[in-house]
Design a protein around this motif. Structure first.
Motif, PDB file in Angstrom:
ATOM      1  N   GLU A  62       6.841  -6.059   1.292  1.00 22.96           N
ATOM      2  CA  GLU A  62       5.815  -6.912   1.897  1.00 22.96           C
ATOM      3  C   GLU A  62       5.204  -6.238   3.127  1.00 22.96           C
ATOM      4  N   ARG A 116       2.910  -3.566   1.882  1.00 24.44           N
ATOM      5  CA  ARG A 116       1.701  -4.148   1.290  1.00 24.44           C
ATOM      6  C   ARG A 116       0.697  -4.530   2.375  1.00 24.44           C
ATOM      7  N   LYS A 117       1.191  -5.165   3.428  1.00 20.36           N
ATOM      8  CA  LYS A 117       0.305  -5.561   4.528  1.00 20.36           C
ATOM      9  C   LYS A 117      -0.298  -4.339   5.209  1.00 20.36           C
ATOM     10  N   ASP A 131      -0.814  -1.397   3.854  1.00 23.21           N
ATOM     11  CA  ASP A 131      -1.779  -0.828   2.915  1.00 23.21           C
ATOM     12  C   ASP A 131      -3.111  -1.581   2.930  1.00 23.21           C
ATOM     13  N   GLN A 132      -3.067  -2.876   3.236  1.00 21.19           N
ATOM     14  CA  GLN A 132      -4.278  -3.692   3.284  1.00 21.19           C
ATOM     15  C   GLN A 132      -4.957  -3.652   4.660  1.00 21.19           C
TER      16      GLN A 132
END
Length: 102
Positions: A12, A15-16, A18-19
């Motif tokens: 998680e 993912r954050k 990467d965004q």
């Protein structure tokens, strides 16, 4: 040495990052260079300018960013500064969760 962290928490956090979000990950951590500290919070973002600007508001220098080739560059927060920043970010549950487990 890092421990007490779940794979899904790491996924998680990545993912954050990467965004392009500012992402927080707190886990148990022992390092002889910092006796008495038991947790670290890694604050990362794929946009290093954004990360440096975020850190500046808390008195963190961009030179303190731990640059990683894998794209998960981050600040390491420990001790009083860690707790101060997590409180201001509304994320004290990161600390409390680890205290309950420890």
């Amino acid at each position: 040495m890092a421990f007490g962290i779940k794979k899904q928490d790491i996924a998680e956090w990545k993912r954050k990052i990467d965004q392009g979000e500012i992402a927080f990950l707190t886990h148990y951590w022992l390092d002889d260079r910092f006796p008495g500290y038991k947790t670290v919070t890694k604050v990362g973002c794929s946009d290093l300018k954004k990360l440096a600007e975020w850190g500046r508001q808390y008195g963190l220098k961009k030179d303190w960013i731990d640059h990683r080739k894998n794209g998960y560059s981050h600040f390491d927060l420990i001790g009083e500064k860690q707790e101060e920043i997590l409180k201001q970010e509304g994320l004290l549950e990161h600390i409390w969760k680890n205290r309950k487990q420890g």
